[in-house]
Design an enzyme around this catalytic site. Structure first.
Site, PDB file in Angstrom:
ATOM      1  N   GLY A   6      45.690 -14.617 145.519  1.00 26.31           N
ATOM      2  CA  GLY A   6      47.031 -15.030 145.939  1.00 26.31           C
ATOM      3  C   GLY A   6      47.615 -16.164 145.115  1.00 26.31           C
ATOM      4  O   GLY A   6      48.820 -16.198 144.859  1.00 26.31           O
ATOM      5  N   ASN A   7      46.737 -17.123 144.700  1.00 24.66           N
ATOM      6  CA  ASN A   7      47.280 -18.293 143.999  1.00 24.66           C
ATOM      7  C   ASN A   7      47.811 -17.959 142.607  1.00 24.66           C
ATOM      8  O   ASN A   7      48.497 -18.769 142.005  1.00 24.66           O
ATOM      9  CB  ASN A   7      46.233 -19.409 143.929  1.00 24.66           C
ATOM     10  CG  ASN A   7      45.075 -19.037 143.036  1.00 24.66           C
ATOM     11  OD1 ASN A   7      44.555 -17.923 143.101  1.00 24.66           O
ATOM     12  ND2 ASN A   7      44.671 -19.956 142.191  1.00 24.66           N
ATOM     13  N   LYS A 122      43.707  -7.124 161.450  1.00 22.01           N
ATOM     14  CA  LYS A 122      44.369  -7.881 160.376  1.00 22.01           C
ATOM     15  C   LYS A 122      45.745  -8.388 160.831  1.00 22.01           C
ATOM     16  O   LYS A 122      46.653  -7.593 161.066  1.00 22.01           O
ATOM     17  CB  LYS A 122      44.517  -6.953 159.165  1.00 22.01           C
ATOM     18  CG  LYS A 122      45.272  -7.549 158.008  1.00 22.01           C
ATOM     19  CD  LYS A 122      44.452  -8.555 157.242  1.00 22.01           C
ATOM     20  CE  LYS A 122      45.287  -9.176 156.121  1.00 22.01           C
ATOM     21  NZ  LYS A 122      44.606 -10.321 155.513  1.00 22.01           N
ATOM     22  N   LYS A 209      42.543  -6.178 149.366  1.00 19.84           N
ATOM     23  CA  LYS A 209      42.813  -5.914 147.950  1.00 19.84           C
ATOM     24  C   LYS A 209      41.545  -5.920 147.089  1.00 19.84           C
ATOM     25  O   LYS A 209      41.479  -5.213 146.085  1.00 19.84           O
ATOM     26  CB  LYS A 209      43.840  -6.890 147.389  1.00 19.84           C
ATOM     27  CG  LYS A 209      43.352  -8.324 147.255  1.00 19.84           C
ATOM     28  CD  LYS A 209      43.658  -8.907 145.906  1.00 19.84           C
ATOM     29  CE  LYS A 209      42.845 -10.139 145.590  1.00 19.84           C
ATOM     30  NZ  LYS A 209      42.409 -11.038 146.630  1.00 19.84           N
ATOM     31  N   LYS A 271      35.122 -10.418 148.962  1.00 17.69           N
ATOM     32  CA  LYS A 271      34.976 -10.424 147.503  1.00 17.69           C
ATOM     33  C   LYS A 271      33.541 -10.079 147.119  1.00 17.69           C
ATOM     34  O   LYS A 271      33.291  -9.269 146.228  1.00 17.69           O
ATOM     35  CB  LYS A 271      35.345 -11.789 146.915  1.00 17.69           C
ATOM     36  CG  LYS A 271      36.811 -12.116 147.056  1.00 17.69           C
ATOM     37  CD  LYS A 271      37.149 -13.447 146.397  1.00 17.69           C
ATOM     38  CE  LYS A 271      38.430 -13.989 146.979  1.00 17.69           C
ATOM     39  NZ  LYS A 271      39.557 -13.057 146.980  1.00 17.69           N
TER      40      LYS A 271
HETATM   41  P1  ADP Z   1      42.330 -14.945 147.176  1.00 18.34           P
HETATM   42  O1  ADP Z   1      43.766 -15.204 147.428  1.00 18.34           O
HETATM   43  O2  ADP Z   1      41.931 -15.197 145.754  1.00 18.34           O
HETATM   44  O3  ADP Z   1      41.859 -13.627 147.706  1.00 18.34           O
HETATM   45  P2  ADP Z   1      40.884 -16.328 149.330  1.00 18.34           P
HETATM   46  O4  ADP Z   1      41.479 -17.564 149.896  1.00 18.34           O
HETATM   47  O5  ADP Z   1      40.931 -15.083 150.132  1.00 18.34           O
HETATM   48  O6  ADP Z   1      41.563 -16.141 147.904  1.00 18.34           O
HETATM   49  O7  ADP Z   1      39.349 -16.611 148.925  1.00 18.34           O
HETATM   50  C1  ADP Z   1      38.983 -17.756 148.161  1.00 18.34           C
HETATM   51  C2  ADP Z   1      38.523 -18.865 149.090  1.00 18.34           C
HETATM   52  O8  ADP Z   1      37.309 -18.476 149.740  1.00 18.34           O
HETATM   53  C3  ADP Z   1      38.130 -20.176 148.463  1.00 18.34           C
HETATM   54  O9  ADP Z   1      39.248 -20.985 148.181  1.00 18.34           O
HETATM   55  C4  ADP Z   1      37.233 -20.814 149.531  1.00 18.34           C
HETATM   56  O10 ADP Z   1      37.974 -21.663 150.367  1.00 18.34           O
HETATM   57  C5  ADP Z   1      36.776 -19.627 150.373  1.00 18.34           C
HETATM   58  N1  ADP Z   1      35.329 -19.446 150.499  1.00 18.34           N
HETATM   59  C6  ADP Z   1      34.731 -18.968 151.612  1.00 18.34           C
HETATM   60  N2  ADP Z   1      33.413 -18.902 151.472  1.00 18.34           N
HETATM   61  C7  ADP Z   1      33.139 -19.352 150.215  1.00 18.34           C
HETATM   62  C8  ADP Z   1      31.940 -19.528 149.479  1.00 18.34           C
HETATM   63  N3  ADP Z   1      30.762 -19.226 149.998  1.00 18.34           N
HETATM   64  N4  ADP Z   1      32.026 -20.003 148.213  1.00 18.34           N
HETATM   65  C9  ADP Z   1      33.229 -20.315 147.679  1.00 18.34           C
HETATM   66  N5  ADP Z   1      34.416 -20.159 148.326  1.00 18.34           N
HETATM   67  C10 ADP Z   1      34.367 -19.696 149.595  1.00 18.34           C
HETATM   68 MG    MG Z   2      42.025 -13.193 149.996  1.00 18.69          MG
END
Ligand code: ADP
Ligand code: MG
Length: 309
Positions: A6-7, A122, A209, A271
């Site tokens: 998202g960022n 969701k 996604k 992820k």
């Molecule tokens: P995106 O928009 O890239 O899908 P998300 O916010 O869904 O991003 O996922 C990234 C976030 O996941 C990180 O910023 C962090 O806060 C969180 N996160 C949760 N568990 C972990 C972990 N074990 N290691 C690193 N980040 C984690």
């Molecule tokens: Mg996400």
């Protein structure tokens, strides 16, 4: 296959103006262009959470003037919106290298037998107070749920988040990628469609996604699945004093960490599942890292690498 978080489109503190979003997309394009110039054939997918959320507000507020469109149509609209921004900024980077860039509006096949259709999980769109949520739910045939224990506005619409079973346009995307075109596809997890009576139909749902990206990677026969988010590494003991970056793991080790609860649901969890699933089903290598480290991670210098057992 690259999945952009998202960022790469909107930073959490931003409102989401066109100018803000285009500036972020241009930063992302600079990174992706480096990779393209290193000789990789590339397909890109991206999230659409904030964009589809804003569009849902516009639909609702404008409903007394023009008819609101279903959620899956908002999915197709944001694929066009974000696809256009990435396509243009990547073209501006890559035109001198003779590379084409194109966006494919992508449908992702789901089953209405997926258990998430029985109990949607969701949240989408704005927060409401209970009364408004229930009224809108009844008017629009939505399922609404309380999503926070307290607060004035703690209700939201919820939709199913089914597993992606296939990518309708995978063959067309593959031909484009193999001809050297950088393809943007399956944005926002793709437009969810189900098959009935030999035809496809849109359905209101949201496909993760990263899961859809893994499916597309698999159907394209991609060798590398690169998940770009806002953290350089997936961490063990996330949120504690003992955070420990995962640098290289096998599929089985990654599964072990997942089952121990190191990666949070809704963020790093999907992820890691998508990354290890891609490798388990025959992919060479998956990487999770931050957007600015993309090229370094591909060169093996940083990031979390998931490899076969
Ligand atoms: P995106 O928009 O890239 O899908 P998300 O916010 O869904 O991003 O996922 C990234 C976030 O996941 C990180 O910023 C962090 O806060 C969180 N996160 C949760 N568990 C972990 C972990 N074990 N290691 C690193 N980040 C984690
Ligand atoms: Mg996400």
């Amino acid at each position: 296959m690259i999945a952009l978080g998202g960022n790469a489109i909107k930073q959490p503190h931003e409102k989401g103006t066109y100018e803000e979003q285009m500036a972020n997309v241009e930063t992302a394009s600079t990174q992706i262009a480096k990779i393209a110039r290193n000789g990789y054939e590339i397909a890109i997918t991206h999230g659409n959470g904030p964009q589809v959320g804003n569009l849902a507000i516009q639909q609702e507020q404008g409903a007394h003037m023009v008819p609101a469109q279903p959620l899956f149509i908002l999915g197709s609209m944001t694929q066009g919106q974000i696809g256009f921004m990435m396509q243009q900024s990547l073209q501006n980077e890559l035109i001198k290298d003779g590379k084409d860039v194109a966006t494919v509006v992508t449908q992702v096949i789901v089953s209405t037998d997926d258990p998430d259709f029985q109990d949607p999980t969701k949240p989408v769109g704005p927060y409401y107070d209970e009364e408004t949520a229930k009224r809108l739910g009844a008017e629009n045939n939505w399922i609404v749920k309380q999503v926070k224990p307290t607060g004035e506005k703690n209700w939201r619409r919820v939709v199913p988040s089914p597993k992606p079973l296939g990518i309708a346009e995978a063959k067309a995307i593959k031909r484009l990628v193999e001809s050297g075109t950088v393809v943007i596809a399956s944005g926002g997890g793709g437009i969810p469609v189900y098959k009935n009576g030999g035809k496809r139909h849109g359905v209101d749902a949201v496909i993760d996604k990263d899961r859809a990206g893994a499916k597309l990677a698999e159907e394209l026969g991609a060798n590398i699945f690169l998940i770009l988010t806002d953290v350089e590494y997936a961490l063990l003991n996330f949120g504690t004093d003992n955070e420990d970056p995962v640098k290289k793991v096998t599929v089985d080790q990654a599964k072990q960490y997942l089952s121990e609860g190191h990666f949070k649901a809704g963020s790093m969890g999907p992820k890691m599942e998508a990354a290890l699933g891609f490798v388990e089903r025959g992919g060479d290598h998956a990487i999770i890292t931050s957007l600015d480290k993309a090229a370094d991670a591909l060169a093996g210098k940083t990031g979390t690498h998931i490899v076969p057992n």
